[in-house]
Design an enzyme around this catalytic site. Structure first.
Site, PDB file in Angstrom:
ATOM      1  N   ASP A 345     -30.318 -11.675  -2.168  1.00  0.00           N
ATOM      2  CA  ASP A 345     -30.199 -12.974  -1.516  1.00  0.00           C
ATOM      3  C   ASP A 345     -31.125 -13.020  -0.329  1.00  0.00           C
ATOM      4  OD1 ASP A 345     -28.399 -14.357  -3.069  1.00  0.00           O
ATOM      5  OD2 ASP A 345     -26.714 -13.228  -2.246  1.00  0.00           O
ATOM      6  N   ALA A 418     -25.668 -32.522  17.886  1.00  0.00           N
ATOM      7  CA  ALA A 418     -26.002 -32.902  16.510  1.00  0.00           C
ATOM      8  C   ALA A 418     -26.433 -34.362  16.452  1.00  0.00           C
ATOM      9  CB  ALA A 418     -24.803 -32.678  15.602  1.00  0.00           C
ATOM     10  N   SER A 423     -32.969 -31.195  22.783  1.00  0.00           N
ATOM     11  CA  SER A 423     -32.501 -30.620  24.037  1.00  0.00           C
ATOM     12  C   SER A 423     -33.634 -30.797  25.039  1.00  0.00           C
ATOM     13  CB  SER A 423     -32.167 -29.140  23.851  1.00  0.00           C
ATOM     14  OG  SER A 423     -33.341 -28.421  23.540  1.00  0.00           O
TER      15      SER A 423
END
Lengths: 726, 553
Positions: A345, A418, A423
């Protein structure tokens, strides 16, 4: 499916990588790592065993030999001995010579040989007992966890944990020991799994999803969960673990069976060679005693490997246990050595799992330093791993000292949310923003600023290369404008490239599995140096890939943790389930990694290979030893009738009795000498099969030819000081 | 040119000729065993036997074919000898005694050609030509068929089918052995080997008195005797007889004929498994052993230092002057390293070590290059054992040519390597332990022991050569060696075919860098070492009491 095969491209070395990463790791523990991915091993990103492939080294001491002595004596039971054909022959030989010596009590030679034959058997048992002893200690610890618990059923009744049935719902609250294996069906709790994993940091278990499995014997630390029991008492994970580490569930693996067949047939050959010798000797005019014949036989049959074979197998399983991997069968460990395709993975195995800033790209009119400075300032308030990585990159690459939020007076910090997806900071009359392209562009336009025309091109370029672009913008006296783009990318763990290179040399193909789009996947695959990748992979794709590889005769290994991985885990030849995974995954795989570290797959392969190499090396050594023993014993038996045969006594052994005895003693002692090697395993370094064969043939083949000539000569010299033999 | 140089040049000439001929012959045999076409004569034969040549067989069916055909062969040959008295061209010989008839029938069907009779005093034209010569062809073809079945086991995947025994048998005869034999026989006749059906001649001797000679179809039998690695001579003196082997050139030609098919089969094997280099690795192993043995044999025979022998330039006792030490040594090594057993000199008269080398050659299991077919499958079995141990040392489940060597495969291979040592050692010790068999020994001491050891080594490995000295024409030896020859031939075939079946059913494992490569010099070295150690360890005590005791005295 977007799989393709191509040659890995060479990459520029990235010198800043390691340092960044170290930083990231120390921070990630505090900031971003979710509690269940504890990281005792993930802080070894290369996954390299600290002991250089010699796991379990130093775990063998003379004290263990003594502690295992009683067990070694218990194994003298013929019913136990009969399991190893080679050692059973030695056992019968020992009985015969002992009986013979009893009928002729004055025969000192006969007694001495008998004693050493018994010692040979005992040493073999000792090797096995020591190997088993190491697992026993571990089993005892596990048993402590398996205390008798009382289970509170969801319907309010209480039953002893041993009487739970599959499907029962039990309630566990803070302080309770979970009574059996099962899945959380309601609630969230932190659970202490140290009894199994040895790791003290608690893990989160919650209903639904891939973190729902709980193990009997672990302890709930907070909150309340309802667990549906999935395993019958006595067959729980902890029970199976105890059986495994104790070796009670040990069955001979196919390769072990095959080797036993070969050893048995060699034993028969030598049995024939010895049994047909008395008529030959009679014809030649000499009488062979039973003691001498048994001594010859025991020296010739492959006692060294016969004695150590089961210890090698047990120790191989044990080496996995040392690394917190539980193999459900020895067959799986052997299959690991044969694996030719590894499915890995991407996230967590090949990459660190978080995107990190890799470069600051200025738009036309701005400089890199400007971008770096602005990016750093705007990220100080961003506590996400991405944000931290911007600060780190600015420091590492542009020498910008990290400024702390307190240093800048009257600064107004805007944290990442979100909703805003930005920022930044407002300080000294400047407003700096960093964030997703859309949000920052909108912010600049809102303030009447302009977005440089090459911004979009730069951002798209980064996307195409598999990265994520973040825009940096500023508003000051000159108005609002975009300064540049931060290139965020998946960071390949340090050392993975070398690791894959090693695997390639070992003949193992690596395939990266990722949910990313093919473009991103290809970029990361190139950087990591894997042989192939599977992008936008669904569980079905994974399964299809495995069956396709297997249809071509390849053995496939993979890791997985989710319920949807279960079919693929079951299909793979080596399926390593993460302990954090669901019970379905753990049931489907044939190994469980208690540390839940997918990188460990590579170590598992190495341990599998090491197990087979150790068997082969000691078999070769054992057979090669026989040459010297013939040169010791044959002249001793027949030089009296055919003086010419004394020319075969190339070691110039002092007397016939001493020659035979030296060979028998060497044969017994070599077992003890090789016990540490059997337990530790032959040193394994990744290299091609050809080189490995040359090396091991030189060490164990030639070594096996030469060593006994020297050993027997030395023993003979020592014996010659003992009056009556020399 | 000194005799040593002559010997070395002969060996080099042989190697050169084989290097040239093995390519076309190997290619030809690969085509023969892969072709789907049948010749007209073959179709008649299939109709005659009543079989379908295109039906694929599982290993059990293939084995049934081998055993049924061979059993019928033993029966036919036995009866033919027993009714010799009423056959035409019997030259007045009586029917052969039952024990000897059994021994001879077993011997020729098992491709051994151990002869406890004197050809020119026992067998008439019909038995020689219609019985023995026919078996020389078909027993060789059976060996090749079994080897090809094993090769197919490696080459095929996920099928239990090994081809068709009848078609392999017939093609081996019609397309390989007969054409080669016709050409070879003509060359031999041209070089002076006789070919007639004449009766017995009374011939006067130089020293006075007279001698009886009989003619026969010698060249036609001589060529297949070598070509099929059979070894049964028309005459008792075998290839030392001037009617069978008149000149140094025919001597070399016969050695060449012996080696031709076994050597070429390695190429056939390489082609059929899809890698000529794999065939070369097997050939290199065989060649290394053969060259090593020739060198050792020449060295021990030339460098004999006892007075009379030094004057003769080496150990000339029992060797024909027209072949010399060189030609005789090469012949002796070749005949014992293949399952031929033809001799052009008396192995019993070789030096102690020389006799030991001949014996060790057979003990290796006739694999360098071995009998037709049997050499290849014997070597492949050793390769499987070597791969098993070495394969472990590279950290993989051992595999050979992509096929995994698991418990079943190693079980069959391990029993295979057990069979001949068991037969040799058990029967030799029986012969020594029983009261009457030792009476057959001509010599006392270590040499007498060697005679018995050699006899059973030769029988069990289907060689057929004799050490001389031993009177093997007794009821006990005829029966014992007859049994040993049959067991030594057909038990291994059972195992080889079972192995072929289990390999053919496997899915091949693709080769990677982690696979043990079996076409390298390292592997050849390993295989030579494994053969030397396994055989050496098995027979060391026996060899020590026979040839070693004699040679070191």
């Amino acid at each position: 499916m977007a799989t393709r095969i191509r040659k890995p491209r060479t990459q520029q070395p990235r010198t800043q990588r390691p340092r960044i990463q170290k930083h990231e790791d120390s921070m990630s523990a505090a900031t971003s790592t979710p509690p269940e991915s504890r990281a005792p091993h993930s802080d070894l990103p290369a996954g390299r065993p600290s002991t250089e492939g010699r796991g379990g080294a130093g775990l063998f001491s003379p004290a263990q030999l003594i502690a295992s002595l009683p067990e070694a004596f218990r194994k003298l039971d013929p019913r136990v001995m009969a399991k190893s054909p080679v050692m059973f022959v030695v056992w019968i030989g020992s009985v015969l010579t002992t009986v013979f010596s009893v009928t002729d009590p004055g025969d000192r030679f006969g007694w001495t040989i008998s004693v050493w034959l018994w010692l040979t058997v005992l040493f073999a048992n000792l090797a096995e007992a020591v190997a088993e002893g190491r697992g026993k200690a571990q089993a005892d610890t596990l048993r402590k966890a398996k205390t008798d618990t009382v289970a509170r059923r969801a319907d309010g009744t209480t039953v002893p944990g041993t009487e739970l049935g599959v499907g029962d719902l039990v309630v566990c609250e803070a302080g309770d020991v979970i009574p059996g294996d099962g899945d959380v069906v309601e609630g969230v709790a932190s659970v202490d799994e140290s009894a199994i994993t040895g790791e003290s940091a608690p893990v989160i278990r919650e209903s639904g999803g891939d973190r729902s499995a709980v193990t009997g014997g672990t302890k709930v630390l907070s909150d309340r969960i309802v667990v549906r029991i999935t395993t019958k008492p006595g067959e729980t994970f902890i029970d199976r673990m105890i059986n495994l580490v104790e070796g009670a569930a040990r069955q001979k693996t196919p390769n072990e069976v095959a080797l036993n067949v070969l050893l048995a047939s060699l034993t028969v050959v030598f049995l024939l060679a010895c049994a047909t010798l008395p008529p030959f000797a009679d014809y030649a005019g000499t009488r062979l005693t039973l003691v001498v014949l048994v001594a010859l036989l025991v020296c010739l049959i492959p006692t060294t490997i016969g004695a150590l074979l089961s210890a090698i197998g047990i120790a191989g399983m044990d080496r996995l246990v040392q690394r917190n991997v539980l193999a459900m069968s020895g067959r799986a460990v052997e299959a690991a050595g044969d694996v030719s395709t590894l499915l890995l993975d991407k996230t967590g195995t090949i990459t660190l799992g978080n995107r990190q800033a890799a470069a600051f790209v200025p738009v036309r009119g701005a400089t890199e330093a400007e971008v770096a400075d602005a990016a750093q300032l705007s990220s100080l308030a961003d506590e996400t791993p991405e944000g931290r990585s911007v600060v780190v990159l600015a420091k590492e690459k542009y020498g910008l000292r990290e400024r702390h939020q307190g240093e800048l007076v009257a600064a107004e910090w805007i944290s990442f949310t979100a909703q805003t997806r930005m920022s930044g900071v407002d300080v000294d009359g400047r407003s700096i923003r960093k964030g997703a392209a859309g949000s920052v562009t909108a912010w600049v336009r809102e303030r009447g600023g302009e977005v440089a025309e090459d911004t979009e091109r730069l951002a798209d370029g980064i996307s195409e290369a598999g990265g994520t672009p973040l825009l940096v913008a500023v508003e000051d006296g000159d108005g609002a404008r975009v300064l540049g783009v931060i290139h965020l990318k998946d960071v390949v763990k340090h050392g993975m490239r070398e690791r894959f290179e090693e695997l390639r040399r070992m003949g193992i193909k690596t395939v990266m599995i990722t949910g990313d789009n093919p473009l991103t996947a290809e970029a990361i695959a190139d950087e990591a140096g894997v042989d192939d990748f599977l992008a936008e992979a669904t569980p079905e794709d994974k399964m299809a890939l495995i069956t396709r590889e297997q249809a071509g005769g390849k053995l496939v290994a993979m890791t997985g943790d989710g319920t949807n991985d279960a079919p693929a885990l079951a299909q793979a030849d080596v399926g390593v389930a993460m302990n954090t995974g669901t019970s379905a995954a753990k049931e489907a795989g044939n190994m469980v990694d208690l540390d839940s570290d997918p990188t460990k797959l590579i170590e598992i392969v190495e341990i599998g290979k090491q197990l087979l190499i150790t068997r082969g090396a000691l078999t070769t050594f054992s057979i090669a030893n026989d040459v010297a023993k013939y040169f010791a014993i044959i002249p001793a038996l027949f030089a009296a009738v055919y003086p010419g045969l004394d020319k075969l006594n190339v070691m110039r052994l002092s007397s016939p009795d001493s020659a035979i005895l030296s060979a028998v003693i060497f044969n017994a002692l070599i077992i003890v000498v090789l016990v540490p090697l059997a337990l530790r395993g032959v040193r394994y370094r990744p290299m091609s099969a050809d080189r490995m064969l040359r090396r091991n043939l030189a060490v164990y083949g030639l070594g096996g030819l030469v060593a006994p000539f020297i050993g027997i000569k030395i023993i003979d010299m020592l014996l010659s000081f003992i009056p009556g033999i020399g | 040119m000194g005799p040593v140089t002559a010997g070395v040049l002969q060996a080099l000439a042989l190697i050169g000729a084989l290097a040239i001929v093995h390519v076309p012959l190997g290619n030809h045999m690969a085509r023969v065993y892969s072709s789907s076409r049948h010749l007209r004569v073959e179709k008649w034969l299939y109709k005659g036997i009543g079989v379908d040549p295109d039906a694929e067989m599982l290993w059990t069916a293939y084995l049934r074919g081998v055993l049924a055909f061979s059993f019928a062969g033993v029966l036919f040959l036995y009866l033919l000898q027993r009714v010799q008295g009423i056959l035409p061209g019997a030259l007045g010989f009586d029917p052969v005694e039952p024990a000897q008839a059994f021994n001879t029938a077993a011997s020729f069907v098992a491709n051994t050609n151990w002869q406890s009779y004197h050809g020119e005093q026992t067998m008439g034209h019909v038995v020689q030509t219609a019985g023995l010569a026919v078996q020389n062809f078909v027993s060789a073809a059976v060996g090749m068929a079994v080897a090809v079945a094993l090769v197919r086991g490696f080459a095929r995947a996920r099928t239990g089918e090994l081809g068709n025994f009848w078609s392999d048998l017939v093609r081996g005869v019609t397309r390989v052995l007969v054409p080669l034999a016709v050409v070879g026989a003509l060359v031999l006749v041209a070089c002076g080997v006789i070919q007639n059906f004449s009766g017995i001649h009374e011939v006067g001797q130089f020293t006075g008195g007279s001698q009886q000679w009989n003619g026969g179809a010698v060249a036609s039998q001589e060529v297949i005797k070598e070509l099929g690695t059979n070894g049964g001579g028309y005459f008792n003196a075998n290839s030392a007889h001037p009617f069978e082997n008149p000149t140094p050139f025919t001597n070399l030609l016969e050695i060449f004929l012996i080696l031709m098919i076994p050597v070429s089969l390695t190429r056939t094997f390489g082609l059929m498994v899809g890698s000529v280099r794999q065939g070369y690795a097997i050939l290199a192993t065989m060649a290394t052993i053969w060259v090593g043995f020739v060198a050792l044999m020449m060295w021990t025979e030339f460098a004999h230092h006892e007075g009379a022998l030094r004057i003769a330039g080496g150990a000339m006792e029992g060797k024909e002057l027209r072949f010399g030490i060189g030609g005789s040594s090469i012949f002796a090594v070749t005949t014992t390293l293949t399952s031929t057993g033809a001799v052009d000199s008396s192995h019993s008269s070789y030096t102690g070590f020389g006799g030991g080398i001949a014996m060790l050659g057979m003990m290796l299991g006739e694999i360098a290059p071995g009998g037709v077919g049997s050499g290849l499958y014997g070597m492949l079995i050793m390769a499987i054992v070597a791969v098993f141990i070495a394969g472990l040392m590279v950290g993989r489940t051992p595999e050979y040519l992509g096929k995994k060597i698991g418990p079943r495969e190693i079980k069959l291979a391990a029993v295979y390597i057990l069979i001949t040592p068991t037969l040799v050692l058990v029967f030799t010790s029986l012969a020594l332990a029983l009261p009457t068999p030792p009476d057959s020994m001509l010599n006392p001491g270590a040499h007498g022991f060697s005679e018995v050891l050699y006899a059973f080594t030769s029988a069990a490995n289907n060689n057929g050569s004799a050490f001389a000295g031993l009177n093997a024409d007794t009821g006990w030896f005829n029966t014992a060696t007859g049994l040993v020859m049959l067991l030594g031939r057909f038990l291994p075939m059972v195992l080889v075919l079972a192995l072929a079946g289990s390999l053919a059913a496997q899915q091949p494992v693709p080769a990677t860098a982690g696979t043990l490569r079996t076409e390298t010099p390292v592997f050849t070295g390993l295989l030579v070492g494994a053969i030397a150690i396994i055989v050496g360890l098995t027979y060391f005590p026996a060899l020590a009491l026979g040839p070693l005791a004699e040679g070191l005295a």
